[in-house]
Motif scaffolding. Structure first.
Motif, PDB file in Angstrom:
ATOM      1  N   PHE A 119       0.803  -1.212   0.000  1.00  0.00           N
ATOM      2  CA  PHE A 119       0.000   0.000   0.000  1.00  0.00           C
ATOM      3  C   PHE A 119       0.841   1.269   0.000  1.00  0.00           C
ATOM      4  CE2 PHE A 119      -3.157  -2.956   2.111  1.00  0.00           C
ATOM      5  CZ  PHE A 119      -3.930  -3.092   0.964  1.00  0.00           C
ATOM      6  N   ALA A 120       1.828   1.374   0.872  1.00  0.00           N
ATOM      7  CA  ALA A 120       2.601   2.606   0.978  1.00  0.00           C
ATOM      8  C   ALA A 120       3.660   2.750  -0.109  1.00  0.00           C
ATOM      9  CB  ALA A 120       3.266   2.685   2.354  1.00  0.00           C
ATOM     10  N   HIS A 121       4.218   1.616  -0.573  1.00  0.00           N
ATOM     11  CA  HIS A 121       5.341   1.659  -1.505  1.00  0.00           C
ATOM     12  C   HIS A 121       5.005   1.127  -2.898  1.00  0.00           C
ATOM     13  CE1 HIS A 121       8.405   2.318   1.787  1.00  0.00           C
ATOM     14  NE2 HIS A 121       7.423   1.788   2.488  1.00  0.00           N
ATOM     15  N   GLY A 122       3.849   0.515  -3.066  1.00  0.00           N
ATOM     16  CA  GLY A 122       3.567  -0.197  -4.302  1.00  0.00           C
ATOM     17  C   GLY A 122       3.258   0.684  -5.502  1.00  0.00           C
ATOM     18  N   THR A 123       3.360   0.079  -6.678  1.00  0.00           N
ATOM     19  CA  THR A 123       2.954   0.770  -7.903  1.00  0.00           C
ATOM     20  C   THR A 123       1.428   0.869  -7.948  1.00  0.00           C
ATOM     21  OG1 THR A 123       2.908  -1.312  -9.149  1.00  0.00           O
ATOM     22  CG2 THR A 123       4.971  -0.028  -9.178  1.00  0.00           C
ATOM     23  N   PHE A 124       0.948   1.773  -8.774  1.00  0.00           N
ATOM     24  CA  PHE A 124      -0.488   2.061  -8.840  1.00  0.00           C
ATOM     25  C   PHE A 124      -0.943   2.056 -10.294  1.00  0.00           C
ATOM     26  CE2 PHE A 124      -3.869   5.077  -9.658  1.00  0.00           C
ATOM     27  CZ  PHE A 124      -4.769   4.909  -8.608  1.00  0.00           C
ATOM     28  N   ARG A 125      -2.086   1.401 -10.552  1.00  0.00           N
ATOM     29  CA  ARG A 125      -2.703   1.503 -11.881  1.00  0.00           C
ATOM     30  C   ARG A 125      -4.219   1.361 -11.755  1.00  0.00           C
ATOM     31  NH1 ARG A 125      -4.024  -3.598 -14.181  1.00  0.00           N
ATOM     32  NH2 ARG A 125      -3.068  -5.371 -13.068  1.00  0.00           N
ATOM     33  N   TYR A 126      -4.920   2.142 -12.574  1.00  0.00           N
ATOM     34  CA  TYR A 126      -6.369   2.103 -12.580  1.00  0.00           C
ATOM     35  C   TYR A 126      -6.886   0.917 -13.399  1.00  0.00           C
ATOM     36  CZ  TYR A 126      -7.353   6.727 -10.567  1.00  0.00           C
ATOM     37  OH  TYR A 126      -7.479   7.801  -9.722  1.00  0.00           O
ATOM     38  N   ILE A 127      -8.065   0.456 -13.018  1.00  0.00           N
ATOM     39  CA  ILE A 127      -8.806  -0.514 -13.824  1.00  0.00           C
ATOM     40  C   ILE A 127      -9.883   0.189 -14.642  1.00  0.00           C
ATOM     41  CG2 ILE A 127     -10.336  -2.537 -13.736  1.00  0.00           C
ATOM     42  CD1 ILE A 127      -7.486  -3.207 -13.044  1.00  0.00           C
ATOM     43  N   ASP A 128     -10.479   1.252 -14.072  1.00  0.00           N
ATOM     44  CA  ASP A 128     -11.653   1.883 -14.716  1.00  0.00           C
ATOM     45  C   ASP A 128     -11.553   3.397 -14.687  1.00  0.00           C
ATOM     46  OD1 ASP A 128     -11.865   2.336 -12.040  1.00  0.00           O
ATOM     47  OD2 ASP A 128     -14.010   1.931 -11.913  1.00  0.00           O
ATOM     48  N   VAL A 129     -10.506   3.941 -15.296  1.00  0.00           N
ATOM     49  CA  VAL A 129     -10.192   5.350 -15.114  1.00  0.00           C
ATOM     50  C   VAL A 129     -11.329   6.295 -15.500  1.00  0.00           C
ATOM     51  CG1 VAL A 129      -9.106   5.587 -17.380  1.00  0.00           C
ATOM     52  CG2 VAL A 129      -8.417   7.095 -15.489  1.00  0.00           C
ATOM     53  N   GLU A 130     -12.169   5.949 -16.469  1.00  0.00           N
ATOM     54  CA  GLU A 130     -13.228   6.857 -16.907  1.00  0.00           C
ATOM     55  C   GLU A 130     -14.573   6.589 -16.236  1.00  0.00           C
ATOM     56  OE1 GLU A 130     -12.763   9.528 -18.616  1.00  0.00           O
ATOM     57  OE2 GLU A 130     -10.633   9.042 -18.804  1.00  0.00           O
ATOM     58  N   ASN A 131     -14.640   5.582 -15.382  1.00  0.00           N
ATOM     59  CA  ASN A 131     -15.899   5.297 -14.692  1.00  0.00           C
ATOM     60  C   ASN A 131     -16.256   6.470 -13.769  1.00  0.00           C
ATOM     61  OD1 ASN A 131     -17.784   4.213 -12.658  1.00  0.00           O
ATOM     62  ND2 ASN A 131     -17.358   2.247 -13.619  1.00  0.00           N
ATOM     63  N   LYS A 132     -17.482   6.955 -13.882  1.00  0.00           N
ATOM     64  CA  LYS A 132     -17.907   8.129 -13.112  1.00  0.00           C
ATOM     65  C   LYS A 132     -18.540   7.785 -11.773  1.00  0.00           C
ATOM     66  CE  LYS A 132     -18.608  11.100 -17.128  1.00  0.00           C
ATOM     67  NZ  LYS A 132     -19.541  12.003 -17.857  1.00  0.00           N
ATOM     68  N   GLN A 133     -18.631   6.500 -11.471  1.00  0.00           N
ATOM     69  CA  GLN A 133     -19.257   6.084 -10.219  1.00  0.00           C
ATOM     70  C   GLN A 133     -18.295   5.382  -9.260  1.00  0.00           C
ATOM     71  OE1 GLN A 133     -20.925   5.287 -13.327  1.00  0.00           O
ATOM     72  NE2 GLN A 133     -21.978   7.237 -13.020  1.00  0.00           N
ATOM     73  N   THR A 134     -17.311   4.681  -9.810  1.00  0.00           N
ATOM     74  CA  THR A 134     -16.417   3.897  -8.959  1.00  0.00           C
ATOM     75  C   THR A 134     -14.951   4.174  -9.268  1.00  0.00           C
ATOM     76  OG1 THR A 134     -16.367   2.014 -10.480  1.00  0.00           O
ATOM     77  CG2 THR A 134     -18.107   2.024  -8.786  1.00  0.00           C
ATOM     78  N   ILE A 135     -14.119   3.943  -8.272  1.00  0.00           N
ATOM     79  CA  ILE A 135     -12.665   3.936  -8.443  1.00  0.00           C
ATOM     80  C   ILE A 135     -12.199   2.500  -8.201  1.00  0.00           C
ATOM     81  CG2 ILE A 135     -10.468   4.607  -7.402  1.00  0.00           C
ATOM     82  CD1 ILE A 135     -11.534   7.329  -6.908  1.00  0.00           C
ATOM     83  N   THR A 136     -11.468   1.941  -9.158  1.00  0.00           N
ATOM     84  CA  THR A 136     -10.895   0.610  -8.995  1.00  0.00           C
ATOM     85  C   THR A 136      -9.426   0.668  -9.395  1.00  0.00           C
ATOM     86  OG1 THR A 136     -13.020  -0.350  -9.627  1.00  0.00           O
ATOM     87  CG2 THR A 136     -11.125  -1.827  -9.570  1.00  0.00           C
ATOM     88  N   TYR A 137      -8.551   0.193  -8.526  1.00  0.00           N
ATOM     89  CA  TYR A 137      -7.125   0.248  -8.836  1.00  0.00           C
ATOM     90  C   TYR A 137      -6.380  -0.918  -8.207  1.00  0.00           C
ATOM     91  CZ  TYR A 137      -7.135   2.730  -4.305  1.00  0.00           C
ATOM     92  OH  TYR A 137      -7.334   3.106  -2.998  1.00  0.00           O
TER      93      TYR A 137
END
Length: 606
Positions: A533-551
């Motif tokens: 969580f503190a050190h890991g890489t980050f990438r979105y699954i649904d960057v354009e979704n207007k209701q949810t954030i998934t990463y």
């Protein structure tokens, strides 16, 4: 200290199926306290969980209506029980309190209602005895006009401290009358220059007229700050500083007019001249060389302000640059408005996602570091701004936002009351209940300018969203009078939010499924998976979704999937096929529903 299943068993959140207890315990019992991605060997502050205290509003120990240092000392066990390992105490120094402590008149004395220097020494000792570290606030862009340095500086143009502040003669205006040296606007409104009858010159104040800016080009003033504001407290054993307004210390001494960006205003934002000036980086390098480097591994976190350029941010926090450890970025927290201004635009989730991802990914491939926060003393409450503080959804959205923040990259900062889901001030409160100088000056200017009823209504809406006062109402400890912040017969310095009967520490401590209980669970999970969580890489699954954030967060082969529903309605959702090997570990809902995210639901898969 090794944690066991029993230490978390009261925090269970039932999952779907036959599994008993929270799925985190069932699936990861073998990792509690001995996670594969446990504590790292990097500086201690990268894995830290910092709990910010606003002293006036935290805990009153003597019944005078004002929070104090003894109240903090009495609450250290509570803070540690939440899961924090470090505290940050907002300014406690001697001050006329024009800007509630950010106008300091003596760095080596304590504001009398808070206590004494001896109380601070006791606090430092008590923190260290309990395994906690302590940060203080460093406010050195400006002092109070009651500071002895400024009193000497204004006394004459030949005084030895004459150039410790920015003094100028001004100019002749178009009407033939005396006018300020340039057109810069102060952050709290009006000209950034104030005429002084004693010295018969103008002095610069980027905030209130009672807060003159120090001239950091003057080496004698700089050395005095190092001794009085920094070494004095470091020698007593504190573990670092939060550094106020770190991007604006240097001002180009020609003081040219700012370009006209607001044609309807006499005063213009001058930040392009002074923010992130190359000389600012020299100042921070000088601080490190002469002060920080002599005190071991300090946590040093500064404000980036409105800086949105990550390359500029890296100049401050790059490990090789030797300036500060990290900064606070405000692009996400101040989405739709500029801090200290009350023009608030609507926001949508894709707009939130862009800066959120940018600062999550900021450390990838660099030697910089970052911070994760959603609230502080300058911001409205996150559940009111980005969630829903309606009683029907308040707990759910507070837990969802907690999930988002706790899984973020960087050092984690929690603000007092955030862990119980404290909310903004009710819209029914009259404007007179707001104490912040910024809010009061803004409202007075509107009234004095004969603003229309519609303009006042819109202004009150903006105040109700982003005024700094929202985070400064007293801490809600219990359902007793004044929320347990002070004694029943006392007169609190600021009114306690009316919902203290429903939102308080005592009640939530008895409710495992409360916001407080969920924060405790999340911080245990973060501790066990701190590298992911503190050190890991980050990438979105649904960057354009207007209701949810998934990463997805990933570190050395370990993965975590996080999903957050930002709406008050159900959303269709399935775990991505390539991540089906991950197992549900944490969920804000008592029971999950296949294929559906419930309103404001959040989940973590590990």
């Amino acid at each position: 200290m090794t944690r066991t299943i029993s230490s978390l068993s009261t925090l269970h959140l039932q999952s779907s199926g036959d599994q008993k207890g929270h799925p985190y315990m069932a699936a990861h019992a073998d990792k509690l306290g001995t996670s594969a991605s446990g504590r790292s060997n990097s500086p201690w502050w990268k894995d830290a969980v910092v709990y910010q205290i606003y002293p006036a509003s935290f805990k009153d120990s003597n019944g005078d209506g004002m929070g104090d240092l003894r109240g903090i000392i009495e609450s250290l066990d509570y803070i540690k029980s939440v899961g924090a390992d470090t505290i940050w105490v907002s300014p406690i120094f001697e001050s006329p309190q024009v800007d509630l402590g950010y106008d300091i008149s003596d760095y080596e004395k304590i504001h009398a209602p808070y206590g004494t220097v001896e109380d601070v020494e006791d606090l430092i000792h008590s923190c260290h005895a309990k395994g906690l570290r302590i940060l203080l606030d460093l406010v050195v862009n400006h002092t109070s006009d009651q500071h002895k340095w400024f009193i000497e500086s204004r006394s004459s143009r030949t005084n030895e401290k004459a150039d410790w502040y920015h003094w100028r003669d001004g100019k002749v205006g178009e009407d033939g009358k005396r006018a300020p040296p340039n057109n810069w606007r102060a952050n709290f409104g009006g000209s950034a220059w104030e005429w002084d009858d004693v010295r018969e010159q103008y002095y610069l104040h980027l905030f209130s007229p009672e807060m003159p800016d120090v001239n950091w080009s003057c080496l004698a003033a700089r050395e005095a700050i190092y001794a009085s504001a920094m070494r004095f407290w470091l020698d007593k054993g504190i573990d670092g500083f939060r550094i106020d307004t770190m991007t604006i210390y240097y001002k180009p001494l020609d003081f040219l007019d700012a370009p006209i960006s607001e044609p309807d205003s006499r005063w213009q934002p001058g930040w392009r001249q002074y923010r992130n000036n190359p000389a600012v980086f020299e100042i921070h390098s000088d601080m490190y060389s002469k002060v920080w480097s002599h005190y071991g591994d300090l946590l040093l976190v500064g404000e980036y302000g409105n800086t949105s350029d990550t390359s500029l941010a890296l100049k401050y926090c790059s490990a090789s640059a030797n300036r500060v450890g990290m900064g606070f970025q405000f692009e996400s927290a101040c989405l739709g408005y500029e801090m200290c201004r009350f023009k608030v635009d609507e926001w949508d989730l894709p707009a939130f996602k862009r800066p959120f991802a940018k600062w999550q990914q900021f450390i990838e491939g660099t030697d910089g570091w970052t911070s994760a926060f959603a609230e502080n003393h300058d911001l409205g409450r996150s559940v009111s701004r980005f969630g829903c503080d309606n009683p029907s959804f308040r707990q759910a959205s507070a837990k969802m936002l907690a999930t988002l923040q706790v899984t973020c990259t960087g050092t984690l900062f929690i603000y007092q009351g955030q862990e119980i889901g404290m909310t903004n001030i009710p819209s029914t409160w009259p404007i007179e209940e707001f104490k912040d100088i910024n809010t009061q000056r803004y409202w007075a200017e509107l009234v004095n300018s004969s603003a229309s009823e519609a303009e006042l209504v819109e202004a009150r809406r903006a105040v109700g969203l982003v005024a700094r006062d929202h985070s400064r109402t007293p801490m809600q400890w219990s359902a007793e009078s004044h929320g347990g912040f002070t004694t029943p017969n006392a007169n609190p310095w600021m009114r306690v939010n009316d919902n203290y009967v429903d939102i308080n520490v005592e009640a939530q401590s008895k409710q495992p499924n409360s916001v407080l209980g969920f924060w405790k669970l999340l911080l245990d999970v973060r501790r066990d998976y701190v590298k992911v969580f503190a050190h890991g890489t980050f990438r979105y699954i649904d960057v354009e979704n207007k209701q949810t954030i998934t990463y997805v967060k990933e570190y050395d082969g370990e993965q975590a999937l996080v999903v957050c529903n930002f709406t008050a309605s159900e959303q269709d959702w399935e775990i991505p096929e390539e991540l089906t090997s991950l197992k549900l570990a944490v969920c804000t809902e008592v029971k999950t529903v296949a294929g559906i995210l419930q309103p404001f639901e959040a989940r973590i898969y590990l």
